[in-house]
Design an enzyme around this catalytic site. Structure first.
Site, PDB file in Angstrom:
ATOM      1  N   LYS A 121       4.109   1.053   9.778  1.00 28.35           N
ATOM      2  CA  LYS A 121       4.300   2.301   9.041  1.00 28.35           C
ATOM      3  C   LYS A 121       3.781   3.494   9.842  1.00 28.35           C
ATOM      4  CE  LYS A 121       2.819   0.202   5.145  1.00 28.35           C
ATOM      5  NZ  LYS A 121       2.410  -0.037   3.775  1.00 28.35           N
ATOM      6  N   ARG A 128       5.144 -13.070   9.540  1.00 27.70           N
ATOM      7  CA  ARG A 128       5.792 -11.783   9.348  1.00 27.70           C
ATOM      8  C   ARG A 128       7.201 -11.831   9.917  1.00 27.70           C
ATOM      9  NH1 ARG A 128       1.872  -7.849   8.933  1.00 27.70           N
ATOM     10  NH2 ARG A 128       3.245  -6.104   9.352  1.00 27.70           N
ATOM     11  N   GLU A 168       0.867  -1.171   0.000  1.00 29.14           N
ATOM     12  CA  GLU A 168       0.000   0.000   0.000  1.00 29.14           C
ATOM     13  C   GLU A 168       0.911   1.230   0.000  1.00 29.14           C
ATOM     14  OE1 GLU A 168      -2.718   0.210   3.290  1.00 29.14           O
ATOM     15  OE2 GLU A 168      -3.629   2.053   2.524  1.00 29.14           O
TER      16      GLU A 168
END
Ligand code: ATP
Ligand code: MG
Length: 546
Positions: free
Chosen positions: A272, A262, A38
């Protein structure tokens, strides 16, 4: 003919097994993967793991990998991030197949598929106020309650959906929901939201007032692109039934999703949102601060992309969450730099030495740039002179036990040059050692010594700013304690600025150049360096450094 899955050197793990079995069974004949960031921030080392998996698996199986911006939320996204992401993927060493793709390229198709679901009685416009959603959705152990709008006629939903698009209603007043299963133990299946109203201009797709949710958009994006193997992180595992539902109900190409753990790195943060906060608050120099776990930060620090790829391979691909120690990354960095970084000399805490036999001194000495690569690495001349700097800690007037370096009357080897015998010690009124006097003997003298030390010649040396970097946080998991703010654990000593006297060859190095300062560590030239004002970042210490 060789099978497409013929690269046996690539790492084997459950995703590889999955892809290989699909190739063997004929479910697919050619592998297509994608990396779908994204564009709402810079890529970090966690993304690097996903990049290595997505691009790596495609390459290993003779397929292709797409780079696709998952740009479905114009409120948080910025084209500047899109540019940075492409730069980072390329820097890591990967190239995507075909053009840069964007979820927003498919908005019209997605909208059409949503209309199709409404007509088929599989989706409806819901007008429950947001504060009611939770009440209706319920908890996993008990069924939820159906929305009062669930059974409204398809025509009515269709009309409202069109008017949502046209911008007639305020943000949050209506959503399009899938008609799935309000009793499912998986809350994601309790009539999830497919579209929401957002009066925000999209840089790539102007004119929209409704935007698709991830769970609806992602499978459609994958299917449109013919993605055969859609790999993502474990938190999406519970969303997979929805992924499959969208593909099935919309009648699309059968993309399939699998999930892996992850990367979580100790002593840093990776979300982020938090990285952005540290940048906005000025805790760091920016997204590319050399302490940041962003690829831009790691690049600026001087970490070679090869080391990041080796690190991602070393951590492996599993289904279990774990915390990785940054020492493993340092190990991978040293491994690459030991082979590739030219050596040079820099003195951090100078102790002056005056040689009393200037007539015996060479004007310069020849130094091999990299003993690990004596042929390819080349060599250079390092100026020599009667006035030198050595590291203060390499001399001891009263040596502690096992001290092997320079003592009054003792000998030591001067790296690349010859031998130094300490003949006198100079002190100030307070008794502090201010300098040494010594005699130089050439290499041929073969003086017996127990240590080699580095040095620079005073006159030709340049003073450089050196930024010593350490962990960003003082605890392994700064976000673990929900009662406390992660910023409380910010390591105030994560950047220390010192100076060093560097040999002249280093002063001419270009930003991005990486070196081993002999006996000290690995350093790179920072982008802040100017001619005559060198600036270095510490990439990593030497393994055996104190
Ligand atoms: P963050 O939570 O850090 O904001 P994100 O997951 O929202 O990241 P995306 O841009 O959506 O970021 O991620 C793109 C891809 O990278 C996704 O497939 C995601 O699963 C993967 N990814 C993100 N973070 C990690 C991580 N720490 N380890 C491995 N893969 C990751
Ligand atoms: Mg995300």
């Amino acid at each position: 003919m060789t099978s497409p899955a013929s690269d046996s050197s690539a790492p084997r793990h459950f995703l590889r097994e999955w892809i290989d079995s699909d190739l063997a069974s004929g479910r697919v004949s050619r592998v297509v993967t994608r990396f779908p960031p994204e564009p709402n921030g810079y890529l970090h080392i966690g993304h690097a793991k996903a990049v290595c998996v997505d691009f790596g698996m495609a390459a290993a199986c003779g397929g292709e990998c797409h780079l696709r911006m998952d740009d479905t939320n114009p409120v948080k996204e910025d084209p500047a991030y899109t540019r940075a992401i492409q730069e980072d993927v390329r820097w890591l060493g990967f190239e995507w197949a075909g053009p840069l793709r964007r979820a927003s390229d498919y908005f019209e198709t997605m909208y059409g598929l949503a209309e199709k679901l409404i007509r088929a009685g599989k989706a409806y416009v819901c007008e429950l106020p947001q504060e009611e959603w939770k009440n209706y959705r319920g908890v996993p152990t008990a069924p939820g309650r159906p929305s009062p709008y669930r059974d409204r006629p398809a025509e009515e939903s269709l009309d409202l959906f069109h008017r949502m698009r046209a911008g007639e209603f305020p943000d949050g007043s209506k959503v399009l929901r899938a008609k799935l299963d309000m009793a499912s133990p998986n809350l994601h299946l309790r009539d999830p939201v497919l579209y929401r109203i957002l009066h925000a201009e999209h840089p790539n797709a102007p004119g929209w007032n409704v935007y698709p949710m991830y769970d609806f958009a992602h499978p459609i994006e994958d299917a449109i692109e013919g993605v055969t193997h859609s790999m993502c992180t474990l938190e999406f595992e519970v969303h997979r039934p929805l992924y499959d539902w969208v593909i099935r109900e919309c009648g699309l190409f059968e993309s399939r999703q699998r999930e892996f753990a992850r990367l979580e790195l100790a002593y840093t943060v990776m979300s982020k949102r938090r990285l952005l906060e540290m940048v906005s608050l000025g805790l760091v120099r920016g997204w590319d601060d050399p302490r940041m776990p962003t690829l831009a930060g790691l690049r600026r620090r001087g970490v070679p992309p090869e080391a990041i790829r080796a690190f991602c391979e070393a951590i492996g691909v599993t289904k279990y969450d774990s915390l990785t120690d940054p020492a493993l990354l340092d190990h991978c960095i040293r491994d690459v730099l030991n082979r590739t970084a030219p050596r040079a000399m820099a003195v951090f805490d100078p102790l002056p030495v005056r040689l009393e036999n200037p007539e015996d001194l060479p004007a310069a000495v020849r130094a091999v740039n990299n003993p690990e690569d004596p042929e390819g690495g080349g060599s250079r001349d390092v100026p020599f002179a009667a006035d030198l700097f050595i590291e203060r800690e390499d001399f001891a007037e009263i040596p502690p036990p096992k001290f092997k370096r320079l003592v009054p009357g003792g000998n030591v080897r001067l790296r690349h040059a010859g031998f130094l015998t300490c003949t006198a010690v100079e002190k100030d009124a307070a008794g502090r050692v201010t300098g040494l006097v010594g005699r130089f003997s050439p290499m041929e003298a073969a003086v017996k010594v127990k240590a080699t030390i580095h040095w620079v010649a005073r006159e030709s040396a340049q003073k450089a700013e050196v930024r010593l970097y350490d962990r960003l946080f003082t605890v392994p998991e700064p976000c673990a304690d929900k009662e406390r703010d992660y910023k409380e654990f910010f390591n105030k000593d994560s950047e220390k600025i010192v100076s060093a006297w560097i040999e002249p060859s280093l002063a001419a190095a270009e930003p991005g150049g990486r070196f081993q300062f002999e006996r000290i560590g690995y350093f790179s030239v920072d982008k802040d360096a100017k001619p005559g004002a060198p600036v270095f970042n510490r990439i990593a210490t030497l393994k055996d450094s104190k």
